[in-house]
Design an enzyme around this catalytic site. Structure first.
Site, PDB file in Angstrom:
ATOM      1  NE  ARG A  52      -4.648  -0.503   9.263  1.00 55.73           N
ATOM      2  CZ  ARG A  52      -3.423  -0.067   8.890  1.00 55.73           C
ATOM      3  NH1 ARG A  52      -3.154   1.205   8.849  1.00 55.73           N
ATOM      4  NH2 ARG A  52      -2.501  -0.917   8.573  1.00 55.73           N
TER       5      ARG A  52
ATOM      6  NE  ARG B 210       1.252  -4.660  11.417  1.00 52.71           N
ATOM      7  CZ  ARG B 210       2.194  -4.529  10.483  1.00 52.71           C
ATOM      8  NH1 ARG B 210       3.268  -5.290  10.511  1.00 52.71           N
ATOM      9  NH2 ARG B 210       2.070  -3.652   9.539  1.00 52.71           N
TER      10      ARG B 210
ATOM     11  NE  ARG C  99       7.588  -4.005   6.617  1.00 54.22           N
ATOM     12  CZ  ARG C  99       6.352  -3.521   6.669  1.00 54.22           C
ATOM     13  NH1 ARG C  99       5.861  -2.871   5.635  1.00 54.22           N
ATOM     14  NH2 ARG C  99       5.600  -3.694   7.719  1.00 54.22           N
TER      15      ARG C  99
ATOM     16  NE  ARG D 137       6.740  -1.284  10.404  1.00 54.29           N
ATOM     17  CZ  ARG D 137       5.624  -1.020   9.739  1.00 54.29           C
ATOM     18  NH1 ARG D 137       5.652  -0.350   8.606  1.00 54.29           N
ATOM     19  NH2 ARG D 137       4.465  -1.445  10.204  1.00 54.29           N
TER      20      ARG D 137
ATOM     21  CE  LYS E  17      -2.146  -0.330   3.986  1.00 53.52           C
ATOM     22  NZ  LYS E  17      -1.732  -1.644   4.470  1.00 53.52           N
TER      23      LYS E  17
HETATM   24  P1  AMP Z   1       0.797   0.703   8.648  1.00 54.34           P
HETATM   25  O1  AMP Z   1       2.103   1.350   8.416  1.00 54.34           O
HETATM   26  O2  AMP Z   1      -0.310   1.305   7.804  1.00 54.34           O
HETATM   27  O3  AMP Z   1       0.847  -0.789   8.521  1.00 54.34           O
HETATM   28  O4  AMP Z   1       0.386   1.019  10.158  1.00 54.34           O
HETATM   29  C1  AMP Z   1       1.218   0.599  11.249  1.00 54.34           C
HETATM   30  C2  AMP Z   1       0.409   0.550  12.534  1.00 54.34           C
HETATM   31  O5  AMP Z   1      -0.109   1.854  12.841  1.00 54.34           O
HETATM   32  C3  AMP Z   1      -0.807  -0.354  12.505  1.00 54.34           C
HETATM   33  O6  AMP Z   1      -0.480  -1.700  12.762  1.00 54.34           O
HETATM   34  C4  AMP Z   1      -1.664   0.267  13.617  1.00 54.34           C
HETATM   35  O7  AMP Z   1      -1.171  -0.078  14.897  1.00 54.34           O
HETATM   36  C5  AMP Z   1      -1.408   1.749  13.410  1.00 54.34           C
HETATM   37  N1  AMP Z   1      -2.386   2.310  12.451  1.00 54.34           N
HETATM   38  C6  AMP Z   1      -2.138   2.818  11.209  1.00 54.34           C
HETATM   39  N2  AMP Z   1      -3.267   3.246  10.632  1.00 54.34           N
HETATM   40  C7  AMP Z   1      -4.270   3.022  11.514  1.00 54.34           C
HETATM   41  C8  AMP Z   1      -5.673   3.218  11.497  1.00 54.34           C
HETATM   42  N3  AMP Z   1      -6.294   3.739  10.434  1.00 54.34           N
HETATM   43  N4  AMP Z   1      -6.378   2.865  12.608  1.00 54.34           N
HETATM   44  C9  AMP Z   1      -5.769   2.355  13.683  1.00 54.34           C
HETATM   45  N5  AMP Z   1      -4.465   2.101  13.764  1.00 54.34           N
HETATM   46  C10 AMP Z   1      -3.701   2.430  12.694  1.00 54.34           C
END
Ligand code: AMP
Length: 191
Positions: A88, A144, A127, A133, A13
């Site tokens: 989400r 996740r 990754r 991370r 994404k």
């Molecule tokens: P990502 O980089 O998009 O995979 O986001 C990393 C982490 O940030 C996720 O696993 C969540 O803990 C948090 N996160 C990102 N976007 C959201 C969202 N829209 N709602 C809730 N938590 C989020």
């Protein structure tokens, strides 16, 4: 152009949202990136978010919604945006609907990147070896995926019913996936 990018963790994404935001010359708004920036700056928001991120859980809706509301109020989003990783949850969909209605804006398309979950877990483990991370351990990676399937995958149906969902095969080289997205989108000159 106002777009959302959806897809399971590791589907690419962020990479594709960045490509498209460059092509369309509109900001990419990644909630994950905003949280990570706050974590690294040690802000209160960062401290709140980190607890959830480290466990592979979603940050609570009220925190995330408030952050996106503030970001979309900034003037660089007037001509469009690529939202990456938001919404989400059903609650976030409803909040975004409200924010856009207040701004008199509408979504043009929701891009769903479809990738097989075994392939994703393999990608994420790769990754994890290079990213550093703290949410990239195998246990968190698997969790996740589950959280995505439970809370976020059902949103695809909502956007499909609204007629804005564009599903693209996310497997393959980054450039090939990017081409598929451009070809599938309305009004990008190739679709
Ligand atoms: P990502 O980089 O998009 O995979 O986001 C990393 C982490 O940030 C996720 O696993 C969540 O803990 C948090 N996160 C990102 N976007 C959201 C969202 N829209 N709602 C809730 N938590 C989020």
């Amino acid at each position: 152009m106002r777009l959302l990018f959806m897809g399971p963790p590791g589907a690419g994404k962020g990479t594709q949202a960045e490509m498209l935001s460059g092509k369309l010359d509109v900001p990419q708004i990644s909630t994950g990136d905003i949280f990570r920036t706050n974590v690294s700056q040690g802000t209160e928001l960062g401290r709140t978010a980190q607890r959830y991120m480290d466990e592979g859980e979603y940050v609570p809706d009220e925190v995330t919604n408030e952050m996106v509301r503030n970001r979309l109020a900034e003037s660089d989003t007037n001509l469009g945006f690529v939202l990456d990783g938001y919404p989400r949850t059903v609650d976030q969909v409803e909040t975004l609907d409200g924010i856009l209605a207040e701004l008199g804006q509408a979504l043009d398309a929701v891009v769903s990147l479809a990738v097989d979950s075994e392939e994703l877990i393999a990608r994420l483990l790769k990754r994890a070896r290079t990213s550093g991370r703290s949410d990239d351990t195998e246990e968190v990676i698997r969790h996740r995926q589950e959280v995505y399937l439970e809370q976020t995958a059902p949103l695809l149906e909502i956007y499909a019913e609204r007629g804005v969902l564009v599903t693209v095969d996310g497997l393959g080289e980054v450039d090939d996936v990017a081409e598929r997205i451009l070809a599938a989108l309305p009004g990008t000159g190739q679709g």
